[in-house]
Design a protein around this motif. Structure first.
Motif, short mmCIF file in Angstrom:
data_model
loop_
_atom_site.label_atom_id
_atom_site.label_comp_id
_atom_site.label_asym_id
_atom_site.label_seq_id
_atom_site.Cartn_x
_atom_site.Cartn_y
_atom_site.Cartn_z
N THR A 177 41.61 59.62 -0.04
CA THR A 177 42.65 58.73 -0.56
C THR A 177 42.10 57.64 -1.48
O THR A 177 42.76 57.22 -2.43
CB THR A 177 43.42 58.06 0.60
N GLU A 178 40.85 57.23 -1.21
CA GLU A 178 40.29 56.17 -2.06
C GLU A 178 40.11 56.62 -3.51
O GLU A 178 39.97 55.80 -4.41
CB GLU A 178 38.97 55.65 -1.47
N HIS A 179 40.12 57.94 -3.74
CA HIS A 179 40.00 58.45 -5.12
C HIS A 179 41.36 58.86 -5.69
O HIS A 179 41.41 59.57 -6.69
CB HIS A 179 39.07 59.66 -5.14
N ALA A 198 45.27 54.73 4.29
CA ALA A 198 44.06 55.49 3.95
C ALA A 198 43.15 55.66 5.17
O ALA A 198 43.57 56.17 6.20
CB ALA A 198 43.33 54.81 2.80
N SER A 218 40.06 60.71 3.94
CA SER A 218 39.01 59.99 3.21
C SER A 218 39.11 60.16 1.70
O SER A 218 38.58 59.35 0.95
CB SER A 218 37.63 60.42 3.71
#
Ligand code: BGC
Length: 239
Positions: free
Chosen positions: A199-201, A221, A197
């Motif tokens: 990965t979006e950052h 992701a 989770s």
């Protein structure tokens, strides 16, 4: 041309995700369904939620079930972020009985790695690849020339999460860098893939990561577990 469409399910400590996956394209072919993981997260409750997602998506054919535990020969052997009654449970067989179709049961990080190897950040990469998923727990998938070595629990090498200590990205990355250094010294991988989770950052923390090994962001992701579970189901059919 539309390919084979199979259901991939990914059980996590906080949510259960599912989607129809075109296993020939390596991509979801429906919207991602997500429900909160029931509490207590017993096999009965979790598998009923999975069967419900199966019905809602109108899936047919084999199903892949990614799960946050060691899964050895179809049996969950650990239960770090789910109810302890999962230990010893043949989760795939139980879901197969509920929905009347074959189910492949696989560790969630192993599933995420399958998605990255088949159609993502590790596609075509030879040598040793380690995928790490940072979420409720830390998962790992180890691959040699694209072949999975199942159930590595490298996340259980001592490492503390970001949330419990309210670390900012530089603080968290300092820890991840120590962790990557330890993994590098033990496995000498050719590639690290960072998934889960966080990965979006990746744009915020990725540039702060350091390792002698190449580091890539996971392509799929948050959907990697779902896609990889469907791949596992497709592979099982071919055997
Ligand atoms: C579990 C692993 C799992 C990871 C990610 C860990 O706590 O031990 O099996 O892959 O969480 O969900």
């Amino acid at each position: 041309m539309a390919g084979r469409i199979l259901l991939g399910l990914d059980v996590g400590g906080s949510s259960i995700k599912g989607a129809l996956v075109d296993v020939d394209r390596g991509a979801t072919s429906s919207a991602l369904r997500s429900v909160a993981t029931p509490s207590p997260s017993t096999p009965e409750q979790v598998l009923e939620a999975c069967a419900q997602i199966d019905r809602e998506l109108g899936a047919s054919g084999a199903v892949g079930l990614a799960f946050p535990a060691v899964v050895q020969r179809g049996i969950a052997r650990t239960a770090a972020n789910v109810d302890k009654s999962w230990i010893g449970c043949a989760g795939g067989e139980r879901l197969a009985q509920l929905i009347g179709r074959p189910v492949s049961f696989i560790n969630d990080a192993d599933a995420a790695g399958l998605a990255e190897v088949a159609a993502g950040a590790a596609s075509g990469v030879r040598g040793v690849v380690i995928l790490l998923t940072f979420g409720t727990g830390i998962g790992s998938g180890l691959f040699l020339d694209g072949e999975l070595v199942p159930n590595t629990e490298l996340g259980h090498l001592e490492f503390h999460g970001r949330d419990e200590e309210h670390l900012d990205w530089p603080g968290w990355c300092a820890r991840v860098n120590d962790y990557l250094a330890r993994l590098h010294a033990l496995f000498w991988p050719d590639l690290f893939i960072i998934g889960g989770s966080v990965t979006e950052h990746f744009d915020q923390f990725g540039p702060l990561l350091r390792s002698p090994t190449l580091i890539r962001r996971a392509t799929h992701a948050g959907q990697a577990g779902v896609i990889g579970a469907a791949f596992a189901a497709a592979r099982a059919q071919q055997r």
